[in-house]
Scaffold this active site. Structure first.
Site, PDB file in Angstrom:
ATOM      1  N   ASN A 205      29.382  50.942 -11.606  1.00 19.01           N
ATOM      2  CA  ASN A 205      31.941  51.258 -11.482  1.00 19.01           C
ATOM      3  C   ASN A 205      31.865  50.273 -10.457  1.00 19.01           C
ATOM      4  O   ASN A 205      32.368  49.298  -9.988  1.00 19.01           O
ATOM      5  CB  ASN A 205      31.320  51.899 -11.652  1.00 19.01           C
ATOM      6  CG  ASN A 205      32.168  52.744 -13.085  1.00 19.01           C
ATOM      7  OD1 ASN A 205      32.376  51.756 -14.135  1.00 19.01           O
ATOM      8  ND2 ASN A 205      32.174  54.235 -13.647  1.00 19.01           N
TER       9      ASN A 205
ATOM     10  N   GLU B 127      30.179  59.258 -18.592  1.00 15.55           N
ATOM     11  CA  GLU B 127      28.739  58.667 -19.298  1.00 15.55           C
ATOM     12  C   GLU B 127      27.756  59.583 -19.839  1.00 15.55           C
ATOM     13  O   GLU B 127      26.359  59.264 -20.027  1.00 15.55           O
ATOM     14  CB  GLU B 127      27.738  57.978 -17.971  1.00 15.55           C
ATOM     15  CG  GLU B 127      27.204  58.842 -17.061  1.00 15.55           C
ATOM     16  CD  GLU B 127      27.638  58.935 -15.693  1.00 15.55           C
ATOM     17  OE1 GLU B 127      27.294  59.424 -14.579  1.00 15.55           O
ATOM     18  OE2 GLU B 127      29.032  58.879 -15.492  1.00 15.55           O
TER      19      GLU B 127
ATOM     20  N   ASP C 204      33.464  49.789 -18.814  1.00 15.38           N
ATOM     21  CA  ASP C 204      34.422  50.922 -19.642  1.00 15.38           C
ATOM     22  C   ASP C 204      32.927  49.998 -20.678  1.00 15.38           C
ATOM     23  O   ASP C 204      33.408  50.403 -21.590  1.00 15.38           O
ATOM     24  CB  ASP C 204      35.718  50.521 -19.928  1.00 15.38           C
ATOM     25  CG  ASP C 204      36.277  51.550 -18.533  1.00 15.38           C
ATOM     26  OD1 ASP C 204      35.728  52.484 -18.328  1.00 15.38           O
ATOM     27  OD2 ASP C 204      37.060  51.364 -18.683  1.00 15.38           O
TER      28      ASP C 204
ATOM     29  N   ASP D 261      22.421  61.049 -21.049  1.00 17.35           N
ATOM     30  CA  ASP D 261      22.972  60.170 -19.320  1.00 17.35           C
ATOM     31  C   ASP D 261      22.679  58.980 -18.805  1.00 17.35           C
ATOM     32  O   ASP D 261      21.434  58.332 -18.977  1.00 17.35           O
ATOM     33  CB  ASP D 261      22.841  61.206 -17.964  1.00 17.35           C
ATOM     34  CG  ASP D 261      23.783  60.599 -16.861  1.00 17.35           C
ATOM     35  OD1 ASP D 261      24.898  61.908 -17.133  1.00 17.35           O
ATOM     36  OD2 ASP D 261      22.922  60.037 -16.141  1.00 17.35           O
TER      37      ASP D 261
END
Length: 404
Positions: A286, A321, A295, A278
């Site tokens: 973000n 993720e 991304d 993770d």
């Protein structure tokens, strides 16, 4: 999504959450359209393995031609038993056949055929087969009854692979050589009956071979169309197995692969490890740098991870993720080295300057306990990943396997 701060992680790391995730895994395994038996077959071999398989296939085709040659020798033996030919003719055919087979076998085994543009050596093999049959026919005219059917059998064996122009040229050369054999028989024996019979066969072969070449061209076109269609289907299947943005395997495929590897581990007793990876603080990435950079982070991480694993390992995106890494036939000790290599390479990667704190990952790692379900395996691995989050992130936490 990121699992939040340690307090939030602890709050969400409840049996209900684990069971919810486990149920998702179960649903995907049950609904997966990827047949478990072919999950492993879709792994792409490296170039060396592909070359070995191609050479093995060529040797297998050579062995098939050897079986056809054995049938031809069997027919000659029947002619001998009927007093139509002499034993020396069979001996000559057998020697030439064995020598030809040995030469081509050595070319394939040594890899010398790879230096030729036509690696399959179909044209030389066909020429050798037709040449042996013409020589036998020259030595024993009675074998003309076996020449035409076995000539057509030889041509049929290569018709879907040999270029039409090459096959046409080979047919013309064969007809010319056959005419020379007929002329030689007439000069030696001056037998009008033999000449008439051979001329009738020559006329029939003259009309049959061009038609056979036309049919071969049609078969090649159909074969090419079928091959392209199969390639397109395989590409579609491959696309369906891949995450469109990251290029790694998608959720459905990775879960099906996990189920397949679990079954293999139970059957063979080989160790199997699973890692849940993770990205740390991905929501913050973000929010601070924007979703486009987020991304890019996912794409770069996917490339890093796939460069760090072995050919037999299976890596895919489970969601958001979070990623899964399946490590077949791997002990927990060996798997921890692979997981740690991924962690270090992610930490040391030259990330976008907009990512002020860089990027790290938390990895949970466990080894499959024989007989346990996929749900239990995933749940234990997920719990280990949560522990990595709670104890500071950017680390690998492994759970030692216990006896069932």
């Amino acid at each position: 999504m990121d699992r939040g701060e340690p307090q939030a992680v602890a709050a969400s790391s409840t049996p209900d959450r684990a069971l919810a995730d486990s149920g998702t895994v179960y649903d995907l395994v049950q609904q997966s359209s990827v047949p478990a038996a072919v999950v492993l077959e879709r792994r792409r071999p490296d170039d060396g393995a592909t070359l070995k398989k191609q050479q093995a296939a060529r040797i297998a085709r050579l062995t098939m031609t050897g079986l056809f040659a054995g049938l031809y020798l069997g027919v000659l033996w029947v002619f001998y038993l009927l007093d139509q030919i002499e034993l020396r003719v069979i001996q000559l055919a057998a020697v030439l056949t064995c020598v030809s087979y040995l030469v081509f076998y050595l070319l394939f085994v040594s890899g010398l055929n790879l230096k030729s543009s036509a690696r399959n050596l179909r044209t030389p093999m066909t020429v050798a087969a037709v040449g042996i049959m013409l020589l036998v026919h020259y030595q024993a005219p009675a074998t003309q009854m076996a020449f035409i059917p076995f000539l057509l059998l030889t041509m049929a064996f290569v018709m879907h692979r040999m270029p039409s122009k090459t096959m046409l040229n080979l047919s013309l050369v064969t007809l010319l050589a056959y005419a020379l054999v007929i002329y030689a028989h007439y000069r030696q024996k001056i037998d009008p009956d033999l000449l008439m019979m051979e001329m009738m066969q020559f006329v029939g072969l003259t009309f049959a071979l061009p038609g056979f070449v036309m049919l071969a061209d049609r078969v090649q076109r159909l074969h090419s169309a079928l091959y392209k269609a199969n390639r397109k289907i395989r590409d579609i299947e491959e696309d369906a197995q891949r995450d469109e943005m990251l290029g790694c395997y998608n959720r459905r495929y990775i879960v099906a692969a996990l189920e397949q590897q679990k079954r293999l581990a139970d059957e063979t007793g080989e160790p199997l490890c699973l890692a849940v990876i993770d990205l740390d603080h991905f929501k913050r990435i973000n929010d601070d740098a924007g979703h486009l950079i987020g991304d890019d982070v996912l794409r770069d991480f996917s490339r890093i991870a796939q460069r760090s694993i072995r050919q037999e390992d299976v890596f895919g995106r489970y969601g958001g993720e979070e990623f899964l890494l399946i490590l077949p036939q791997t002990s927990l000790h060996a798997a921890s080295h692979i997981a740690e290599r991924i962690r270090v390479q992610v930490e040391c990667y030259d990330w976008n300057p907009a990512l002020r704190n860089g990027v790290t990952v938390s990895i949970g790692l466990t080894q499959h306990i024989p007989g346990e379900s996929v749900l239990d395996l995933f749940s234990r691995t997920d719990s280990a990943m949560y522990t990595a989050k709670q104890t500071g992130r950017n680390r690998v936490v492994k759970e030692e396997p216990l006896s069932p």
